[in-house]
Design an enzyme around this catalytic site. Sequence first.
Site: not given
Ligand code: AMP
Length: 547
Positions: A443, A334, A448, A189
């Site tokens: 918040k 994940e 929210w 990650t």
């Molecule tokens: P990663 O593991 O780097 O792919 O990041 C995952 C995170 O990216 C998710 O938990 C979201 O917070 C954000 N994310 C992925 N796709 C979207 C989407 N379509 N809209 C908003 N946030 C997203």
Amino acid sequence: MLGLMQEPPLNISSIIRHAARHHAAAEVVSRTVEGATHRTTYAEIEARARQLAGALRSLGIGAGDRVATLAWNGHRHLELYYAVSGMGAICHTINPRLSGDDITYIAAHAADAVLFADTSFAPLVAAAAPGLRATLRAVVFMTERAHMPDIVLPEGMDLLCYEEIVAAAAPLAAWPELDERSAASLCYTSGTTGRPKGVLYSHRSTLLHALASNMKDVFGLGAADRFLPVVPMFHVNAWGSPYSAPMSGASLIMPGRHLDGASLADMMNAERVTCSAGVPTVWLGLLQHLRASGKRLETVERLIIGGSACPPMLMRAFGDEYGIRVDHAWGMTEMSPIGTYNMPKSSNAALPPDAAFRLREKQGRVMYGVDMRIVNDDGAELPWDGATSGHLQVKGANVCSAYLGDAPGSALDAEGWFATGDVATVDAEGYMEITDRSKDVVKSGGEWISTVQLENIAVGHPDVAEAAVIAARHPKWDERPLLIVVARAGVTVDLASLRAFFDGKVAKWWQPDDIVVVDELPHTATGKIQKMALRDRFRDHLMPPAV
Ligand code: AMP
């Protein structure tokens, strides 16, 4: 009584074997680091992957060993995907946009035995190698002899040439049968807080993810498609497309390292691309290029957007100006990574155009194999009414249960749910909409406020190139939204007009308390805005000055 059907293990090698036999001539077209266009087929990729697996064996790689890559999207990276996991080893894709320190940390944490790198990453490799003496035996540059970089590695670490080791190797006669639960690939990650954490995918999870993502309401690729993954193979396996495309017979068009609007438009037209996937920033770049150049995308039918929220203007602009459908998807490292995809149901067919568009803006419905729910701070499940937002949790065959090195199941709660760290609403038909990250939500007086929604409005203003909203400390309301924007090139942001731009779009009490204009916003290695850094800088912006 047990069923009487065959039980081939769900192995990743079955995908490339299928593609080589039934879609032998489907193409893999790559823009190489050296600049040339390379063309090959699934039949050749499979044969070369077996040969590369033979080369890995002669380098001493065996089952469960980690083989790292630092590479752009290209045919050799695809060969590595199949060779490494196909022989039972683990393909660890490293994100080259991470800091040198993080790269050394994760390669050491994963105990990578061999590193395959594109020549453009030679300086990164030279810097990281001394820190990896304990486990790294060799670095292989993914090129021919003529283009080998001239770097010095620590003593005892071999410097090898990809085409030479492949040419010299005896190919595996056949792919071995592996336990489908064995680890196949590893991705860390990007970790906005703390160190990156390793997500270890299995053959089974990868196969099930690829099958589900090929359903019609998800990526739904087919043999007539020519798919261009802009999303890198070092970021959650290019959203699984190196598996889902060959599985369906779709050709893969690999853009290499030039991901600007002009390069993408040229490749899409030259290679008759039908579908492509990437993060919003990439599509903003492409849109700007099309508008400035007057060019059109001749064959593209669909662009898939995920990674961060899709600004509605992008969906409208591609649809209205270029006749290209933009689909919104959501997922995370994940989850392998796809969680949801937005496709209308038959029950949505009668919606008036504005309501139908509003629905398309959401992140979508879960794909088969994933379940989700939203809960409050105490873990109680919240209603699916499209208005109540809560912490989003997921479970399923393509969801991680523990990070590499942690105790089994340690990433899950007592009922087996994984906390995504996202805040979302879900409507009665199961469409999920991300309203925030748990740690980003504002918040205000106990209520929210969605920073994502405010950012989407801000980037729709003609003066704004990029926007971030953070929770700033407030003497009365605890937190209030602060809008931070970057102006479009050559433009001065008209603050009064930007402030008024929120009127009628959100409730008055949601509107940002102040607006700050900066030259640029900080980004993570995967292109997301680093809100932590902004919070550190602007947290007290709304507080009265200390006396
Ligand atoms: P990663 O593991 O780097 O792919 O990041 C995952 C995170 O990216 C998710 O938990 C979201 O917070 C954000 N994310 C992925 N796709 C979207 C989407 N379509 N809209 C908003 N946030 C997203």
